[in-house]
Every structure is written in structure tokens, then in C-alpha cells.
Design a protein around this motif. Sequence first.
Motif, PDB file in Angstrom:
ATOM      1  N   GLY A  26     -12.046   2.497  -4.600  1.00 25.23           N
ATOM      2  CA  GLY A  26     -11.230   1.298  -4.758  1.00 25.23           C
ATOM      3  C   GLY A  26     -10.138   1.223  -3.735  1.00 25.23           C
ATOM      4  O   GLY A  26      -9.776   2.191  -3.095  1.00 25.23           O
ATOM      5  N   CYS A  27      -9.585   0.002  -3.568  1.00 25.63           N
ATOM      6  CA  CYS A  27      -8.487  -0.230  -2.631  1.00 25.63           C
ATOM      7  C   CYS A  27      -7.168   0.166  -3.266  1.00 25.63           C
ATOM      8  O   CYS A  27      -6.987   0.026  -4.459  1.00 25.63           O
ATOM      9  N   SER A  28      -6.237   0.596  -2.431  1.00 29.79           N
ATOM     10  CA  SER A  28      -4.892   0.803  -2.939  1.00 29.79           C
ATOM     11  C   SER A  28      -4.162  -0.524  -2.937  1.00 29.79           C
ATOM     12  O   SER A  28      -3.611  -0.938  -3.926  1.00 29.79           O
ATOM     13  N   GLY A  29      -4.147  -1.192  -1.741  1.00 31.65           N
ATOM     14  CA  GLY A  29      -3.624  -2.541  -1.640  1.00 31.65           C
ATOM     15  C   GLY A  29      -2.228  -2.713  -2.182  1.00 31.65           C
ATOM     16  O   GLY A  29      -1.830  -3.810  -2.541  1.00 31.65           O
ATOM     17  N   ASP A  30      -1.444  -1.634  -2.279  1.00 29.57           N
ATOM     18  CA  ASP A  30      -0.155  -1.726  -2.925  1.00 29.57           C
ATOM     19  C   ASP A  30       0.991  -1.815  -1.947  1.00 29.57           C
ATOM     20  O   ASP A  30       2.127  -1.972  -2.356  1.00 29.57           O
ATOM     21  N   GLY A  31       0.680  -1.664  -0.643  1.00 30.61           N
ATOM     22  CA  GLY A  31       1.729  -1.755   0.370  1.00 30.61           C
ATOM     23  C   GLY A  31       2.811  -0.716   0.171  1.00 30.61           C
ATOM     24  O   GLY A  31       3.968  -0.955   0.482  1.00 30.61           O
ATOM     25  N   ASP A  32       2.473   0.458  -0.415  1.00 32.20           N
ATOM     26  CA  ASP A  32       3.492   1.456  -0.688  1.00 32.20           C
ATOM     27  C   ASP A  32       4.061   1.996   0.603  1.00 32.20           C
ATOM     28  O   ASP A  32       3.477   1.887   1.655  1.00 32.20           O
ATOM     29  N   SER A  33       5.223   2.585   0.514  1.00 34.17           N
ATOM     30  CA  SER A  33       5.921   3.062   1.706  1.00 34.17           C
ATOM     31  C   SER A  33       5.800   4.554   1.890  1.00 34.17           C
ATOM     32  O   SER A  33       6.505   5.143   2.692  1.00 34.17           O
ATOM     33  N   GLU A  42       2.188  12.029  -7.133  1.00 35.01           N
ATOM     34  CA  GLU A  42       0.999  11.280  -6.725  1.00 35.01           C
ATOM     35  C   GLU A  42       1.061  10.941  -5.245  1.00 35.01           C
ATOM     36  O   GLU A  42       2.053  10.406  -4.754  1.00 35.01           O
ATOM     37  N   ARG A  43      -0.016  11.282  -4.523  1.00 31.94           N
ATOM     38  CA  ARG A  43      -0.045  11.022  -3.081  1.00 31.94           C
ATOM     39  C   ARG A  43      -0.302   9.553  -2.818  1.00 31.94           C
ATOM     40  O   ARG A  43      -1.149   8.940  -3.479  1.00 31.94           O
ATOM     41  N   PRO A  44       0.370   8.940  -1.838  1.00 29.04           N
ATOM     42  CA  PRO A  44       0.050   7.571  -1.449  1.00 29.04           C
ATOM     43  C   PRO A  44      -1.338   7.534  -0.828  1.00 29.04           C
ATOM     44  O   PRO A  44      -1.851   8.559  -0.366  1.00 29.04           O
ATOM     45  N   THR A  45      -1.971   6.369  -0.826  1.00 35.34           N
ATOM     46  CA  THR A  45      -3.377   6.284  -0.436  1.00 35.34           C
ATOM     47  C   THR A  45      -3.613   5.366   0.761  1.00 35.34           C
ATOM     48  O   THR A  45      -2.783   4.530   1.099  1.00 35.34           O
ATOM     49  N   ILE A  46      -4.780   5.546   1.357  1.00 30.11           N
ATOM     50  CA  ILE A  46      -5.251   4.678   2.438  1.00 30.11           C
ATOM     51  C   ILE A  46      -6.708   4.321   2.160  1.00 30.11           C
ATOM     52  O   ILE A  46      -7.544   5.197   1.957  1.00 30.11           O
ATOM     53  N   THR A  47      -6.999   3.026   2.112  1.00 29.04           N
ATOM     54  CA  THR A  47      -8.367   2.523   2.081  1.00 29.04           C
ATOM     55  C   THR A  47      -8.610   1.812   3.407  1.00 29.04           C
ATOM     56  O   THR A  47      -7.798   0.988   3.826  1.00 29.04           O
ATOM     57  N   ALA A  48      -9.708   2.126   4.072  1.00 22.50           N
ATOM     58  CA  ALA A  48      -9.967   1.605   5.411  1.00 22.50           C
ATOM     59  C   ALA A  48     -11.069   0.556   5.392  1.00 22.50           C
ATOM     60  O   ALA A  48     -11.971   0.588   4.554  1.00 22.50           O
ATOM     61  N   GLY A  49     -11.001  -0.370   6.346  1.00 22.29           N
ATOM     62  CA  GLY A  49     -12.036  -1.374   6.523  1.00 22.29           C
ATOM     63  C   GLY A  49     -12.679  -1.240   7.889  1.00 22.29           C
ATOM     64  O   GLY A  49     -12.010  -0.896   8.875  1.00 22.29           O
ATOM     65  N   THR A  50     -13.972  -1.509   7.957  1.00 24.50           N
ATOM     66  CA  THR A  50     -14.683  -1.445   9.224  1.00 24.50           C
ATOM     67  C   THR A  50     -15.799  -2.481   9.240  1.00 24.50           C
ATOM     68  O   THR A  50     -16.026  -3.173   8.243  1.00 24.50           O
ATOM     69  N   ALA A  51     -16.491  -2.583  10.370  1.00 19.47           N
ATOM     70  CA  ALA A  51     -17.579  -3.548  10.546  1.00 19.47           C
ATOM     71  C   ALA A  51     -18.762  -2.835  11.183  1.00 19.47           C
ATOM     72  O   ALA A  51     -18.833  -2.719  12.406  1.00 19.47           O
ATOM     73  N   ASN A 103      -6.482  -6.110   0.754  1.00 17.76           N
ATOM     74  CA  ASN A 103      -7.752  -5.577   0.272  1.00 17.76           C
ATOM     75  C   ASN A 103      -8.054  -4.210   0.895  1.00 17.76           C
ATOM     76  O   ASN A 103      -8.831  -3.435   0.328  1.00 17.76           O
ATOM     77  N   ILE A 104      -7.483  -3.955   2.062  1.00 14.40           N
ATOM     78  CA  ILE A 104      -7.588  -2.661   2.733  1.00 14.40           C
ATOM     79  C   ILE A 104      -6.216  -2.332   3.310  1.00 14.40           C
ATOM     80  O   ILE A 104      -5.326  -3.200   3.354  1.00 14.40           O
ATOM     81  N   ASP A 105      -6.050  -1.097   3.751  1.00 11.93           N
ATOM     82  CA  ASP A 105      -4.765  -0.661   4.304  1.00 11.93           C
ATOM     83  C   ASP A 105      -4.801  -0.444   5.812  1.00 11.93           C
ATOM     84  O   ASP A 105      -3.763  -0.490   6.475  1.00 11.93           O
ATOM     85  N   PHE A 230      -8.307   0.440  22.180  1.00 12.93           N
ATOM     86  CA  PHE A 230      -8.515   0.272  20.746  1.00 12.93           C
ATOM     87  C   PHE A 230      -7.380   0.934  19.969  1.00 12.93           C
ATOM     88  O   PHE A 230      -6.876   1.983  20.360  1.00 12.93           O
ATOM     89  N   GLY A 231      -7.024   0.328  18.839  1.00 12.76           N
ATOM     90  CA  GLY A 231      -6.039   0.918  17.937  1.00 12.76           C
ATOM     91  C   GLY A 231      -6.427   0.666  16.494  1.00 12.76           C
ATOM     92  O   GLY A 231      -7.240  -0.212  16.198  1.00 12.76           O
ATOM     93  N   PHE A 232      -5.858   1.443  15.580  1.00 15.52           N
ATOM     94  CA  PHE A 232      -6.053   1.206  14.160  1.00 15.52           C
ATOM     95  C   PHE A 232      -5.092   0.102  13.722  1.00 15.52           C
ATOM     96  O   PHE A 232      -3.900   0.156  14.033  1.00 15.52           O
ATOM     97  N   GLY A 233      -5.586  -0.894  13.010  1.00 16.09           N
ATOM     98  CA  GLY A 233      -4.749  -2.001  12.574  1.00 16.09           C
ATOM     99  C   GLY A 233      -4.086  -1.733  11.234  1.00 16.09           C
ATOM    100  O   GLY A 233      -4.712  -1.192  10.318  1.00 16.09           O
ATOM    101  N   VAL A 234      -2.811  -2.107  11.121  1.00 16.40           N
ATOM    102  CA  VAL A 234      -2.073  -1.986   9.859  1.00 16.40           C
ATOM    103  C   VAL A 234      -1.274  -3.267   9.635  1.00 16.40           C
ATOM    104  O   VAL A 234      -1.068  -4.054  10.552  1.00 16.40           O
ATOM    105  N   ARG A 235      -0.795  -3.467   8.407  1.00 20.41           N
ATOM    106  CA  ARG A 235       0.041  -4.632   8.128  1.00 20.41           C
ATOM    107  C   ARG A 235       1.378  -4.520   8.856  1.00 20.41           C
ATOM    108  O   ARG A 235       1.875  -3.416   9.096  1.00 20.41           O
ATOM    109  N   THR A 236       1.963  -5.660   9.180  1.00 14.79           N
ATOM    110  CA  THR A 236       3.197  -5.669   9.961  1.00 14.79           C
ATOM    111  C   THR A 236       4.368  -5.022   9.235  1.00 14.79           C
ATOM    112  O   THR A 236       5.311  -4.561   9.873  1.00 14.79           O
ATOM    113  N   ASP A 237       4.325  -4.994   7.900  1.00 15.42           N
ATOM    114  CA  ASP A 237       5.428  -4.406   7.135  1.00 15.42           C
ATOM    115  C   ASP A 237       5.133  -2.981   6.682  1.00 15.42           C
ATOM    116  O   ASP A 237       5.861  -2.422   5.873  1.00 15.42           O
TER     117      ASP A 237
END
Length: 268
Positions: A26-33, A42-51, A103-105, A230-237
Amino acid sequence: MSDKGLSRRQYLTTVGGTAVTLSVAGCSGDGDSGDGGDSGTERPTITAGTAPGFPPFEMKEGGDLVGFDIDLLEAVVSETEYSFEGWEEFEFDSLIPALTNNNIDVIAAGMTINDDRDQTIDFSDPYYSSDQAIVVRSDGDFAPESLSDLADRPVGAQKGTTGEGVVQDELVGDEITENQYNAYDNYVLAIQDLQNGNVDAVVIDVPVANTFAANRPVEVAFVYETGEKFGFGVRTDDDARQEALNSGLSTVREDGTYEELTRKWFGE
């Protein structure tokens, strides 16, 4: 690699420039810091998306998701305080919406760092350098040596990629018509259409082109230099995950893991 230590901001300053499947977790999708949660344990999580469909960076083999990006991101995350939760699969041009919608981190999909994408998301430090290859049938008589040689020819590229940008910016309207450009959801479809004679050339990242050329009756006619990285994409915040990925990248470069993975997937 020559891009070691080059930050995302430095890169932007100097350069300026298949159906969805169920995830294995499942996705974390929580935008935790990265604070570890309310319990403090509890460890913070990363869910990745790819194509998938972008070998050797990401593809399916026997139903399994494999590739350079897959191995590299998992190795990078293992060097951080984050717990890796698994992968979600999308079409390439759906990855950024999936990220911004929580939906992904992280995006790990051979995504080029550029100013346009940087308006919507942020990137890790660059982890791979590439240019664009023009791929043709190896058993044909079409042997272009420059973009101008593609005039009046049907040309293909994957939607949302640097290759599509080259076609739209350098070819459509000058060398070819809009109708002569064929856009694909992934490069497997593009290369198959090339083999079938429906297009005469496909514009694609060099390492991906080399992988196809080693396994299919296609070849690289010439390389168009773009200087992309190439770089790994993350949310701006999401500064915490961005900093963790950069730290993890630095670690896997220094401990030899990065070199091992490039030899495994590119023979370098």
C-alpha cells in the motif's frame, strides 16, 4: 559518473534543461516529514512509482518488476531511515499526477530533470546521464545521420518523454507534420511499431536504445545530444524524503553499490 555531487539546482542552472497494475504494497501518501510517527518507533515509509517498458531501467520479466531504477532506488532507501513499502505501476505521463496526488512518494522511472517538471515537482540529485538515440530497423535501407534526414518520415516516441520533446521541438512543423508523429504509452509498443514498418524511426534514451538493439532487429542510427540527467521525483514540500534520497545516493556511490548496478544493467 561525471554527475556525482552535482545538485539538482546546480544542474538546472547549468543545463536549463502498462496499464496500471496492483502494487505489491500500500501507499503511505501521508506526506510525513520523517519524524517516525506519534509512537516515536514507527519508521516513515516510501512507496515508489514507475513505468515498465523502459529497459534496462524498468521492465517486467516473468511478471516481476526489474531494472536499474528498481535496484537502485531500493538500495538507496535501504540506506535511509525510511521503510520501503513497494511499487506502483503507471503509464509514464501519469507518474507526476500520481505523485502530486499522494498516491506515491517517489518517482523512479528514468525521468529527466528539466525546468518544466521542476515547476510541479522536485528532484533528487542526478543519478544517470543520457542523450537521445534515433533507432531504425536494422534490416532496412533507411540510415539517417541527423534530424534533418527524418524529414517526411513517420517518427515515434513515448508520451511525456525527452524523446517526444525532441520530436515536437525539432521536427514537427519543420521536418515532419503532426500526423507523421506517433506517440506511444511505452517504448515496447514504439519499437514493435518500428519493427512492423509503421514508423521509420523512434527517438529514445541511449541506454534503452542499446538494450533494444541487443535483443531486437533494430539499431541506433545516430545520437542526438541533449545533456539530460535522470533524478528521482518527489513532492515539492517533501524536503525530508528528498534529503534522505540524496544521502542514500551518496552512500551507494561511495560503497560501490552504484558501480555494481551499472555493470549489472549496462555492462559499464
